[in-house]
Design an enzyme around this catalytic site. Sequence first.
Site, PDB file in Angstrom:
ATOM      1  N   ASP A   1      40.153  58.928 -27.714  1.00 59.22           N
ATOM      2  CA  ASP A   1      39.351  60.099 -27.374  1.00 59.22           C
ATOM      3  C   ASP A   1      38.156  59.587 -26.567  1.00 59.22           C
ATOM      4  O   ASP A   1      37.870  58.379 -26.539  1.00 59.22           O
ATOM      5  CB  ASP A   1      38.899  60.874 -28.623  1.00 59.22           C
ATOM      6  CG  ASP A   1      38.450  62.300 -28.258  1.00 59.22           C
ATOM      7  OD1 ASP A   1      38.225  62.583 -27.062  1.00 59.22           O
ATOM      8  OD2 ASP A   1      38.316  63.137 -29.181  1.00 59.22           O
TER       9      ASP A   1
HETATM   10  C1  BGC Z   1      37.424  65.782 -27.005  1.00 61.27           C
HETATM   11  C2  BGC Z   1      38.818  65.696 -26.430  1.00 61.27           C
HETATM   12  C3  BGC Z   1      38.752  65.909 -24.940  1.00 61.27           C
HETATM   13  C4  BGC Z   1      37.835  64.858 -24.338  1.00 61.27           C
HETATM   14  C5  BGC Z   1      37.690  64.965 -22.841  1.00 61.27           C
HETATM   15  C6  BGC Z   1      36.458  64.855 -26.298  1.00 61.27           C
HETATM   16  O1  BGC Z   1      35.154  65.108 -26.687  1.00 61.27           O
HETATM   17  O2  BGC Z   1      37.459  65.494 -28.382  1.00 61.27           O
HETATM   18  O3  BGC Z   1      39.659  66.643 -27.023  1.00 61.27           O
HETATM   19  O4  BGC Z   1      40.037  65.848 -24.381  1.00 61.27           O
HETATM   20  O5  BGC Z   1      36.547  65.007 -24.905  1.00 61.27           O
HETATM   21  O6  BGC Z   1      36.962  66.085 -22.497  1.00 61.27           O
END
Ligand code: BGC
Length: 865
Positions: free
Chosen positions: A257
């Site tokens: 993530d």
């Molecule tokens: C989220 C993800 C997301 C990523 C990119 C993170 O904060 O948990 O689900 O895909 O950011 O935006």
Amino acid sequence: METDNSLATAASTPYTELSPPSTPPQKNEILGDARSIAKAKLSALTLEEKVSLLTAADFWRTKAIPEKGIPAIKTTDGPNGARGGIFVGGTKAALFPCGISLAATWNKDLLFEVGQHLADEARARSAEMLLAPTVCLHRHPLGGRNFESFSEDPLLTGKLAAQYIKGLQGKGVAATIKHFVGNEQETHRLTIDSIIMERPLRELYLRPFEIAVREANPWAIMTSYNLVNGVHADMNFHTLKDILRGEWKYDGTVVSDWGGINSTAESLQAGCDIEFPFSSKWRFDKVVKCIEEGKLTVEDIDRAAENVLTLVERIKGDNMDPEAPEMEDNRETTRQLIRTAGHEGLTLLKNNDDLLPLCPKKTKIAVIGPNANRAIAGGGGSASLNPYYNTAPLDSIRRIAEKEVAFAQGCHIHKWLPVASNFCTDKAGKPGVNINWYAGDKFQGEPVVVQRRTNTDLFLWDSAPLDQVGPEWSAVATTYLTPTATGKHTISFMSVGPGKLYVNGEMRLDLWDWTEEGEAMFDGSIDYLVEVDMEAGKAVELRVEMTNELRPIAKQKQFNMTHKYGGCRIGFKQEDKVDYVQEAVDAARAADVAVVIVGVDAEWESEGYDRQTMDLPVDGSQDRLIEAVVKANPRTVVVNQSGSPVHMPWASRVPAILQGWYQGQEAGNALADVLFGIQSPSGKLPATFPERIEHTPAWHNWPGENLKVLYGEGLYVGYKHYDRTRIAPLFPFGHGLSYTTFEYGRPEVSSRTLKEDGSINITLAISNIGERAGSEVVQVYVHDVKSRLPRPEKELVAFEKVFLEADETRHITISLDKYAVGYYDESIPGWIAEEGAFKVLIGASSTDIRRTTVFQVKESFTWVF
Ligand code: BGC
């Protein structure tokens, strides 16, 4: 309720069955054998090149090595659309219903189609990898991201996710199923340790991923931020290595993530292949050092780099064409699909005396409520995007109604003041905000870049022109705000770094050294308010000075950095001069029917934080409004827009309740179609609606303490808990009414014995005995009559949605195999189908069981995947 407990022999059924939906073959290996090509390419790389592939090149893209024929892949969020690179005010995109609304359709074919359309949308943003679907479970109604994931039930989640992934990848765009695993809350999401016993981990939280891997082979999986049983998810050997790669033989690519890597050697050894976004914190020279010190081997690097190259091969091969600019692709077919998904997701919870549907010709309607005249289309955070257009319920209702439609706002529910954008222009009257950017954080010299923005939500972390201003910057944002009324109006200001707000040249808010952190994503302060006397039509100048120095200042030491993101948010609200409730009561009295549209919105329900209460915001204002309206006019329909359950203390007094979720750009139109009966609603609840928060399974263990959250309810999440505790929910899992009525025929089973590699077909007739067309979701639960370990009273094992014209009957066939009877036994360790009888419960909801039948497993057997 009719039931059939007989063990009669299987009888043949008429061959008019509606066969289970067939899906086109997956294009798993669109460019030949991706892995062998990846292996060959890997052998041509130096160690440094291999290591460079293990971290993203920027915020959204993987690293390219053009000289070796390796292109970059562009990723984009997120589950209900393909946003593109900019969070706020980016390229316009199709906004689909949110995850739980899609899940409420229980329609696998529809999810497949949604996946296909999302692939086209991702391509229009020049992305080949969608950061979706989100399959974490709804463990508790307050989960901030419940709206973007599907359900409290792992089977419903997994089956729908598999179709979505097949649709997406069938068109060559990678799915990135997320977040693996145990990410059911947002409170302390980076540091919380989810303590989950092995059995619920397997049977609940890993299960959607397991089903998706088996049925749809997602090309990528995103690890979660949290820890699972003491170890961060990106470096968790048990979940990533033993289970995902070991037991499931997953052959795709694992990505972190965003900012979710927590080690150098361990994360690579456990199997987290790519770190997102670009960062120099954990990989590069640190990886090389770990090899020198013997903490990592070259094989570890090869394995991860080969996974990266396999992903590239699957999506792009060696296509080195330059990345195209992001485009819009606003198509009629997509708009129609979104509207249909809206009808099928709208969930009619209650409809006494057939108050709905309304008659467009005869009924005089008052549309009331804080969500009636604005488009509540999605939740907040990375799932949000800039939609092609919005449809507000009031406009859509007015378009169909032939009688006059009155409107009353009823109350406000702002968490923060609304963004000021609609009132803001430059000096010449052109909408927007100007930003002058300076190199360095001291506002020195001439501006290096001058930008124009349309939104006063200026969270600039994804769009500061770092190439030109450098890592430390300062900026001045200027705009002219013109109120439409005279009064003591309120301006709000929230700052990410140091910030000062000037109104007509006078400093009104100094947040240069702010310390109180707010809830908004990306590290901003709380919202500060200032009242300003203004005259209608007369502009005031707003100027913000800001830099990207890290705030609160204590964080500089903590994170060993001085500068990070900067930005701010400016909100605005004109003084209230009306009695909103009285207005609503008057409108309701003068109408035949009152439609009250309430709920939450993307500020209350978002990534980054959990809701604090199940009550509708703010401070009971919406509950008071509903009570006043239903007293003024008993013919009241409440439409609730939210991504998870809300407390409905008025439920017994309101004759009709429709759960509206967040339905994307067609939210208003889909709702109006259903209110007027142009379409029958066919949604069923993917999550139990409890009567009170105190009744919920995770009540005693939410959101944990001292950075640990115990999943103490074990297997008993959602309806499994309500079954076991005999607590009646307000509306049960799987519940949803239609404008027509369905009858369930007697089930016929193809065999009374389930064998290890076999399956049993259950066929039954479903009849529409009403006068309108409609769709029914047939739900199949299994009850294990006797088992060695305790099991939930029943578990959803299959479902089928069937569309029927008035008076039509169709036969549906549902197939059950070992996965419908197994449970996880840690002492084996593995899955077991225990010999004995299994009762099949076929129903219209988890508590409305219409038919039953029975089959046997003759001899116990076990399996791993
Ligand atoms: C989220 C993800 C997301 C990523 C990119 C993170 O904060 O948990 O689900 O895909 O950011 O935006």
